[in-house]
Design a protein around this motif. Structure first.
Motif, mmCIF file in Angstrom:
data_model
loop_
_atom_site.group_PDB
_atom_site.id
_atom_site.type_symbol
_atom_site.label_atom_id
_atom_site.label_comp_id
_atom_site.label_asym_id
_atom_site.label_seq_id
_atom_site.Cartn_x
_atom_site.Cartn_y
_atom_site.Cartn_z
ATOM 1 N N GLY A 177 13.226 14.300 0.559
ATOM 2 C CA GLY A 177 12.509 13.098 0.956
ATOM 3 C C GLY A 177 12.946 11.866 0.193
ATOM 4 O O GLY A 177 13.764 11.934 -0.731
ATOM 5 N N PRO A 178 12.367 10.721 0.544
ATOM 6 C CA PRO A 178 12.741 9.468 -0.114
ATOM 7 C C PRO A 178 12.300 9.445 -1.573
ATOM 8 O O PRO A 178 11.271 10.033 -1.937
ATOM 9 C CB PRO A 178 12.003 8.401 0.707
ATOM 10 C CG PRO A 178 10.872 9.139 1.358
ATOM 11 C CD PRO A 178 11.369 10.523 1.606
ATOM 12 N N PRO A 179 13.062 8.780 -2.437
ATOM 13 C CA PRO A 179 12.692 8.723 -3.854
ATOM 14 C C PRO A 179 11.491 7.817 -4.081
ATOM 15 O O PRO A 179 11.151 6.981 -3.236
ATOM 16 C CB PRO A 179 13.950 8.140 -4.510
ATOM 17 C CG PRO A 179 14.580 7.315 -3.432
ATOM 18 C CD PRO A 179 14.311 8.058 -2.147
ATOM 19 N N ALA A 180 10.859 7.978 -5.219
ATOM 20 C CA ALA A 180 9.760 7.098 -5.589
ATOM 21 C C ALA A 180 10.285 5.682 -5.809
ATOM 22 O O ALA A 180 11.395 5.495 -6.317
ATOM 23 C CB ALA A 180 9.078 7.608 -6.858
ATOM 24 N N PRO A 181 9.521 4.652 -5.420
ATOM 25 C CA PRO A 181 9.945 3.277 -5.694
ATOM 26 C C PRO A 181 10.035 3.021 -7.192
ATOM 27 O O PRO A 181 9.311 3.632 -7.986
ATOM 28 C CB PRO A 181 8.833 2.433 -5.058
ATOM 29 C CG PRO A 181 8.132 3.343 -4.105
ATOM 30 C CD PRO A 181 8.245 4.709 -4.689
ATOM 31 N N GLY A 182 10.911 2.121 -7.601
ATOM 32 C CA GLY A 182 11.021 1.750 -9.003
ATOM 33 C C GLY A 182 9.841 0.908 -9.456
ATOM 34 O O GLY A 182 8.941 0.576 -8.677
ATOM 35 N N SER A 183 9.841 0.538 -10.719
ATOM 36 C CA SER A 183 8.765 -0.273 -11.277
ATOM 37 C C SER A 183 9.356 -1.276 -12.262
ATOM 38 O O SER A 183 10.542 -1.611 -12.180
ATOM 39 C CB SER A 183 7.719 0.624 -11.949
ATOM 40 O OG SER A 183 6.602 -0.138 -12.350
ATOM 41 N N GLU A 184 8.552 -1.752 -13.192
ATOM 42 C CA GLU A 184 8.961 -2.789 -14.133
ATOM 43 C C GLU A 184 9.329 -2.173 -15.487
ATOM 44 O O GLU A 184 8.788 -1.140 -15.890
ATOM 45 C CB GLU A 184 7.827 -3.798 -14.341
ATOM 46 C CG GLU A 184 7.318 -4.429 -13.060
ATOM 47 C CD GLU A 184 8.394 -5.194 -12.331
ATOM 48 O OE1 GLU A 184 9.193 -5.882 -13.004
ATOM 49 O OE2 GLU A 184 8.449 -5.101 -11.090
ATOM 50 N N ALA A 185 10.227 -2.844 -16.198
ATOM 51 C CA ALA A 185 10.577 -2.436 -17.555
ATOM 52 C C ALA A 185 9.415 -2.711 -18.503
ATOM 53 O O ALA A 185 8.513 -3.502 -18.213
ATOM 54 C CB ALA A 185 11.823 -3.177 -18.021
ATOM 55 N N GLU A 242 0.834 -1.204 0.000
ATOM 56 C CA GLU A 242 0.000 0.000 0.000
ATOM 57 C C GLU A 242 0.869 1.254 0.000
ATOM 58 O O GLU A 242 0.625 2.209 -0.752
ATOM 59 C CB GLU A 242 -0.916 -0.008 1.219
ATOM 60 C CG GLU A 242 -1.861 1.184 1.311
ATOM 61 C CD GLU A 242 -2.945 1.186 0.247
ATOM 62 O OE1 GLU A 242 -3.562 2.250 0.030
ATOM 63 O OE2 GLU A 242 -3.185 0.121 -0.375
ATOM 64 N N GLN A 243 1.900 1.268 0.826
ATOM 65 C CA GLN A 243 2.787 2.423 0.881
ATOM 66 C C GLN A 243 3.554 2.603 -0.423
ATOM 67 O O GLN A 243 3.796 3.736 -0.863
ATOM 68 C CB GLN A 243 3.761 2.266 2.052
ATOM 69 C CG GLN A 243 3.090 2.358 3.414
ATOM 70 C CD GLN A 243 4.023 1.993 4.554
ATOM 71 O OE1 GLN A 243 5.230 1.830 4.358
ATOM 72 N NE2 GLN A 243 3.469 1.845 5.749
ATOM 73 N N ARG A 244 3.909 1.481 -1.065
ATOM 74 C CA ARG A 244 4.716 1.564 -2.280
ATOM 75 C C ARG A 244 3.957 2.237 -3.415
ATOM 76 O O ARG A 244 4.478 3.141 -4.065
ATOM 77 C CB ARG A 244 5.176 0.170 -2.699
ATOM 78 C CG ARG A 244 6.101 0.172 -3.914
ATOM 79 C CD ARG A 244 6.710 -1.198 -4.161
ATOM 80 N NE ARG A 244 5.711 -2.238 -4.358
ATOM 81 C CZ ARG A 244 5.461 -3.228 -3.499
ATOM 82 N NH1 ARG A 244 6.159 -3.297 -2.360
ATOM 83 N NH2 ARG A 244 4.540 -4.126 -3.747
ATOM 84 N N TRP A 245 2.710 1.828 -3.654
ATOM 85 C CA TRP A 245 2.002 2.417 -4.792
ATOM 86 C C TRP A 245 1.689 3.892 -4.532
ATOM 87 O O TRP A 245 1.773 4.722 -5.454
ATOM 88 C CB TRP A 245 0.744 1.614 -5.136
ATOM 89 C CG TRP A 245 -0.527 1.989 -4.442
ATOM 90 C CD1 TRP A 245 -1.061 1.433 -3.322
ATOM 91 C CD2 TRP A 245 -1.461 3.014 -4.838
ATOM 92 N NE1 TRP A 245 -2.249 2.032 -2.986
ATOM 93 C CE2 TRP A 245 -2.523 3.005 -3.911
ATOM 94 C CE3 TRP A 245 -1.496 3.932 -5.888
ATOM 95 C CZ2 TRP A 245 -3.605 3.879 -3.987
ATOM 96 C CZ3 TRP A 245 -2.593 4.812 -5.971
ATOM 97 C CH2 TRP A 245 -3.623 4.780 -5.027
ATOM 98 N N ARG A 246 1.376 4.224 -3.287
ATOM 99 C CA ARG A 246 1.092 5.619 -2.970
ATOM 100 C C ARG A 246 2.348 6.491 -3.073
ATOM 101 O O ARG A 246 2.283 7.647 -3.494
ATOM 102 C CB ARG A 246 0.474 5.724 -1.572
ATOM 103 C CG ARG A 246 -0.942 5.174 -1.507
ATOM 104 C CD ARG A 246 -1.560 5.291 -0.124
ATOM 105 N NE ARG A 246 -2.959 4.872 -0.147
ATOM 106 C CZ ARG A 246 -3.978 5.666 -0.447
ATOM 107 N NH1 ARG A 246 -3.749 6.946 -0.713
ATOM 108 N NH2 ARG A 246 -5.212 5.212 -0.482
#
Length: 626
Positions: free
Chosen positions: A357-365, A29-33
């Motif tokens: 602040g912290p960077p956005a989480p990565g995602s998929e290629a 939940e925290q990751r997508w937000r």
């Protein structure tokens, strides 16, 4: 699927549910937000004559606003703070302050404000107090002159403000027009106009700022347009960099307006090319786009030598040349959040500006998919959830799929980081993004082909890709959602009505839903664009508009549909959406409405999160994914 009812004319519309959370797992939940709430910074716009001052857009305060940046001290100051955000603005050449556009709740109709550099919210004042409001159509800021273009229901107008003198109208016409460029010595300005009647293909006129005399005309119509990029950044230099499409793709030429000579630049790269001058006027910074990715180059105007500038594979969403020969650029790919970089002539590539602040989480290629379609080879991007693996014969398994349709239509999906794509992947969907005919980056003929039958050409390409991926075993035909915003929302509604057996659910954000009513209510520049697409107004081409209107086909809609609408949207106004929802209500068709108090989208992070959660929850519910 729905919450409390939303009142509409003559009925109550079922309101879409906005869940408190999408995932039971806290980390998920925290990751997508975090992909939306992490601080993002747009490419800074430096003051032309002051290397130590710049302006940028950021969501650092929870919505997208304009910020001052003193590059010498590192000081960043929030300049604007409005309930619906602020993104349209630019610095004065000497860095003394900022022009920014002030509208009402996202309706895009308003006036320019002036704000001194380094001052905070509430410090602005009207920049052109004697100029009536309108929709902005170009702004060029000089040291002594400001040229501001506007459109409204009466057509287009350009105002010239010379400091210490009364503002005067230097151009007006019923057709779409705007301000294109201002020479460095402020003696010449460029009018971008469509007096010929087709706003998709503008022509250029250069005029004197002193007496309004016409210095030169450049017109490639019919069927080809011109873009005034910039005058050479040297006082007295009359060379104008122009984007053209004389060979069926976007390229560059130099027009010397003093002697009328035109020199088309021979830059041997596939795809589309754009660019701007280096500060000395001797070279161009060239941005090249091809198959959803971009590269950056230096082009020497005297020798014609093209030098590749090292940047990672992905998308450079903006670049600007600096007086020291370096470039600032913004880069990302589908898996990597955007980075602001500075590339020096000696090859050093360093971080330019780090968000707080912290960077956005990565995602998929993303993976390239090529499909033979009815009008040629179609390029699509396919992204799969982590657990799905690579799209190969050995690992293929059909997944619930979101066909996410871009807006524009003159735009394209690219190998760039998108929080929206990542959120769908986290929710267990694979995402397909089709660069259908109408998209940019694949040549002029591909971009313009949609005029053959507006909406249907795009949908035929999307259907071809859909069929291809079903055959490949990648897509579960029974679990396909069609989703889009703006033009993508229009295509979504048209797809649900004309391809009802293909889609299990649809999400249409700020769509054209009733084309005839949309034309009546939309901002004048959009009316001009529609006339160009259809070859005339609804009075002149009534059958074409009806044929392409989703309302015409609402009787065939079978799948549940979520519609998102902005109360103050000047592009896809609320009344024509209500007409469509009334028709769904009359059929007792399954739908829900998410209505918000803004314009054609939102710049408020919490509002964006609410809409994203609403969309994913609706599609999950429709597909039985719990």
């Amino acid at each position: 699927m729905t919450d409390e009812a939303v009142d509409g004319p003559g009925s109550s519309y079922p309101a879409a549910v906005v869940p408190d959370r999408l995932f039971a797992d806290d980390a998920a939940e925290q990751r997508w937000r975090a992909r939306f709430s992490a601080v993002r910074i747009g490419l800074p716009d430096p003051a032309r004559d002051n290397a130590e001052r710049a302006v940028y857009v950021s969501n650092a305060g929870g919505r997208f606003e304009l910020y001052f940046w003193d590059t010498a001290t590192g000081t960043r100051t929030k300049a604007t703070d409005r309930p619906d955000g602020t993104a349209n603005g630019g610095p004065a050449p000497d860095g003394s302050g900022l022009f920014w556009f002030d509208d009402n709740s996202g309706d895009e109709f308003g006036s320019w404000q002036w704000q001194d550099f380094g001052t905070g919210p509430g410090s602005s004042r009207p920049a052109l107090p004697d100029v009536p409001p309108g929709y902005p159509s170009g702004l060029e800021i000089g040291r002594d002159i400001v040229l501001a273009g506007f459109t409204d229901d009466d057509g287009s107008r350009v105002h010239l403000a010379r400091f210490g003198e009364a503002t005067r109208v230097v151009y007006s016409h019923e057709q779409d027009a705007g301000v294109g460029a201002l020479s460095r010595d402020e003696t010449l300005w460029v009018l971008t106009h469509s007096e010929h009647g087709d706003s998709r293909y503008p022509a250029l006129r250069v005029l004197s700022t002193q007496d309004g005399a016409v210095i030169g005309e450049l017109d490639d119509t019919p069927g080809r347009g011109l873009d005034a990029v910039a005058f050479a950044p040297v006082p007295g230099d009359t060379r104008l960099l122009v984007g053209h499409e004389r060979r069926g793709r976007e390229e560059l030429l130099i027009w010397d307006v003093a002697d009328g000579s035109v020199h088309e630049l021979d830059i041997d790269l596939p795809g589309d090319i754009s660019g701007d001058f280096f500060p000395d006027g001797q070279a161009l910074l060239v941005l090249h786009t091809h198959s959803g990715r971009s590269t950056v180059h230096r082009y020497d105007l005297a020798s014609g030598e093209l030098t590749d500038l090292p940047a990672a594979r992905g998308v450079i969403s903006g670049a600007v040349a600096r007086p020291d020969g370096s470039i600032w650029y913004r880069w990302s790919d589908a898996a990597t959040p955007p980075q602001l970089r500075q590339l020096y002539p000696d090859g050093r590539d360093v971080t330019l500006l780090v968000p707080d602040g912290p960077p956005a989480p990565g995602s998929e290629a993303v993976h390239d998919i090529w499909t033979e379609g009815p009008g040629g080879t179609i390029h699509s991007l396919l992204a799969r959830p982590t657990a799905a693996g690579e799209p190969s014969e050995a690992t293929n398994r059909a997944l619930p799929t979101v066909f996410y349709l871009h807006g524009g239509p003159a735009s394209a999906d690219e190998d760039a980081y998108e929080g929206t794509r990542a959120a769908w992947l986290d929710a267990g969907f694979q995402v397909v993004q089709v660069n259908y005919r109408g998209s940019t980056g694949y040549g002029s003929a591909w971009r313009d082909a949609l005029t053959e039958r507006v909406g249907y050409i795009e949908l035929s390409d999307i259907a071809a890709v859909h069929d291809d991926l079903v055959v490949r075993g990648l897509v579960d035909q029974a679990r396909c959602a069609v989703v889009g915003h703006s033009w993508g929302g229009f295509l979504t509604l048209l797809a649900l009505g004309t391809q009802p057996g293909r889609w299990a659910v649809g999400v249409a954000g700020v769509p054209v839903a009733d084309y005839l009513a949309a034309y009546e209510d939309e901002m004048e520049p959009l009316r001009g664009y529609d006339r160009a697409l259809f070859g005339g107004s609804p009075e002149e081409k009534p059958e074409a508009y009806r044929d392409s209107s989703p309302l015409t086909h609402v009787g065939q809609v079978e799948a549940p549909v979520l519609v998102l609408a902005g109360e103050n949207d000047p592009r896809c106004p609320i009344r024509q959406i209500n007409n469509y929802l009334d028709a769904l209500t009359a059929r007792s068709a399954p739908f829900a409405l998410y209505r918000y108090d803004a314009g054609h989208g939102s710049m408020v992070v919490e509002e964006i999160l609410r809409q994203m959660a609403c969309e994913i929850a609706f599609v999950r519910d429709a597909l039985g994914m719990h």
